[in-house]
Design a protein around this motif. Structure first.
Motif, PDB file in Angstrom:
ATOM      1  N   HIS A  58       0.840  -1.206   0.000  1.00  0.00           N
ATOM      2  CA  HIS A  58       0.000   0.000   0.000  1.00  0.00           C
ATOM      3  C   HIS A  58       0.872   1.252   0.000  1.00  0.00           C
ATOM      4  CE1 HIS A  58      -3.643  -2.290   0.966  1.00  0.00           C
ATOM      5  NE2 HIS A  58      -2.972  -2.894   1.917  1.00  0.00           N
ATOM      6  N   HIS A 106      -7.391  -7.233  -1.601  1.00  0.00           N
ATOM      7  CA  HIS A 106      -6.703  -8.390  -0.995  1.00  0.00           C
ATOM      8  C   HIS A 106      -7.212  -9.747  -1.496  1.00  0.00           C
ATOM      9  CE1 HIS A 106      -6.216  -4.993   1.851  1.00  0.00           C
ATOM     10  NE2 HIS A 106      -4.998  -5.482   1.988  1.00  0.00           N
ATOM     11  N   HIS A 145      -4.634  -4.659  10.011  1.00  0.00           N
ATOM     12  CA  HIS A 145      -5.404  -3.881   9.032  1.00  0.00           C
ATOM     13  C   HIS A 145      -6.365  -4.821   8.309  1.00  0.00           C
ATOM     14  CE1 HIS A 145      -2.927  -5.336   5.685  1.00  0.00           C
ATOM     15  NE2 HIS A 145      -3.537  -4.564   4.835  1.00  0.00           N
ATOM     16  N   ALA A 169      -7.100  -6.717   5.891  1.00  0.00           N
ATOM     17  CA  ALA A 169      -6.635  -7.476   4.729  1.00  0.00           C
ATOM     18  C   ALA A 169      -7.417  -8.770   4.548  1.00  0.00           C
ATOM     19  CB  ALA A 169      -5.157  -7.791   4.864  1.00  0.00           C
ATOM     20  N   ILE A 200      -8.747  -0.834   5.058  1.00  0.00           N
ATOM     21  CA  ILE A 200      -8.306  -1.701   3.968  1.00  0.00           C
ATOM     22  C   ILE A 200      -6.910  -1.312   3.497  1.00  0.00           C
ATOM     23  CG2 ILE A 200      -8.733  -2.086   1.496  1.00  0.00           C
ATOM     24  CD1 ILE A 200     -11.628  -2.651   2.228  1.00  0.00           C
ATOM     25  N   ASP A 216       0.055  -8.991   3.516  1.00  0.00           N
ATOM     26  CA  ASP A 216       0.315  -8.375   2.207  1.00  0.00           C
ATOM     27  C   ASP A 216       1.700  -8.692   1.672  1.00  0.00           C
ATOM     28  OD1 ASP A 216      -2.160  -7.348   2.708  1.00  0.00           O
ATOM     29  OD2 ASP A 216      -1.571  -5.247   2.640  1.00  0.00           O
TER      30      ASP A 216
HETATM   31 ZN   LIG Z   1      -3.367  -4.640   2.789  1.00  0.00          ZN
END
Ligand SMILES: [Zn+2]
Length: 284
Positions: free
Chosen positions: A27, A94, A160, A162, A180, A240
């Protein structure tokens, strides 16, 4: 994750270079000078899209005027996507969180490679079919093990947001401290709301992520402790970014196997200690 898909489908015929390594937050990532050199020299540039690489969108759109550039997750049928909490016109990016959604991405990687090297169509098709079969097996492993989580423990608290697709697929309520995107700040309000929720519902395990600071999570655990409720870290998840290069957890299969096994185990399911194929390095 995209590099892994390209390696799986391309096999010996392609040389793959991932720009974002283990622990990197997509991100927030911006291309470096050497990334730009690598991308302008590459035959094919694959990126995720769906506004995941928020800081690199403009760069990819510019590069697409001169090079072959494919946003692999944008090939997913829109009806399979969730909306984005922060932007009305965007989707939750995601999609790698469930093997079933990720299969669409693998097929798109196959399409892009085949378009570039039509003479290798059969090799790419055979490699893709083998990987898709592994993803089927992973999807079954995930469903079976997540189904063993007791009904009252079906809450996943992460750094977060995800895990929206994961939660929808496996029937788990997902609560992220941040939204997000990791770019949004978690307010004190959000943390105190979650502390209350942990206490009220007796949730005893929360999860940290390898690519996100655990600062907010520690504040959450301290908040719950101050209210007399003990919360433990259920484990570190690969949200992530994948695990270390050269390890099983550094592959897509290993990443999701790890997440499923750690989540299901920490939430009270009886899971295989070393995951789907006995390959996980840290047993649960
Ligand atoms: Zn993420």
């Amino acid at each position: 994750m995209i590099a892994d898909a390209a390696r799986q489908v391309g096999g010996d015929l392609v040389e793959v270079r991932a720009l974002m390594g283990p622990g990197v937050d997509p991100h927030a990532y911006r291309q470096t000078r050497s990334d730009i050199v690598a991308m302008t020299r590459a035959d094919l540039v694959l990126w995720h899209g769906l506004y995941l690489e928020a800081q690199m969108e403009d760069f990819f759109h510019q590069l697409a005027k001169r090079r072959t550039v494919v946003a692999v997750a944008e090939a997913l049928p829109k009806e399979l996507l969730h909306g984005h909490d922060d932007y009305a016109d965007k989707y939750d990016p995601h999609v790698w969180m469930t093997p079933v959604l990720w299969q669409h991405v693998v097929s798109e990687v196959q399409r892009a490679l085949t378009e570039l090297r039509p003479e290798a169509v059969e090799t790419f098709a055979a490699n893709a079919a083998a990987h898709l079969a592994d993803l089927d097996r992973l999807a079954t492993y995930a469903s079976e093990n997540m189904a063993r989580v007791p009904e009252t423990a079906r809450v996943l608290v992460t750094a977060h947001d995800a895990f929206g697709y994961f939660g929808a697929e496996y029937g788990v309520e997902v609560l992220g401290i941040q939204g997000i995107s990791t770019e949004s700040e978690a307010g004190l309000n959000r943390i105190s709301t979650l502390v209350e929720l942990l206490v009220d519902r007796g949730i005893s395990a929360v999860f940290v992520e390898s690519s996100v600071s655990d600062r907010n999570m520690r504040a959450l655990i301290e908040g719950a402790a101050a209210a007399g409720h003990t919360v433990q870290i259920g484990g570190e998840l690969y949200s992530d970014a994948m695990g270390p290069d050269g390890t099983y957890e550094g592959t897509y299969l290993g990443m999701i196997d790890h997440n499923v096994t750690v989540i299901a185990g920490a939430l009270g399911a009886d899971v295989p200690a070393r995951g789907m194929d006995g390959k996980l390095s840290a047993g649960f």
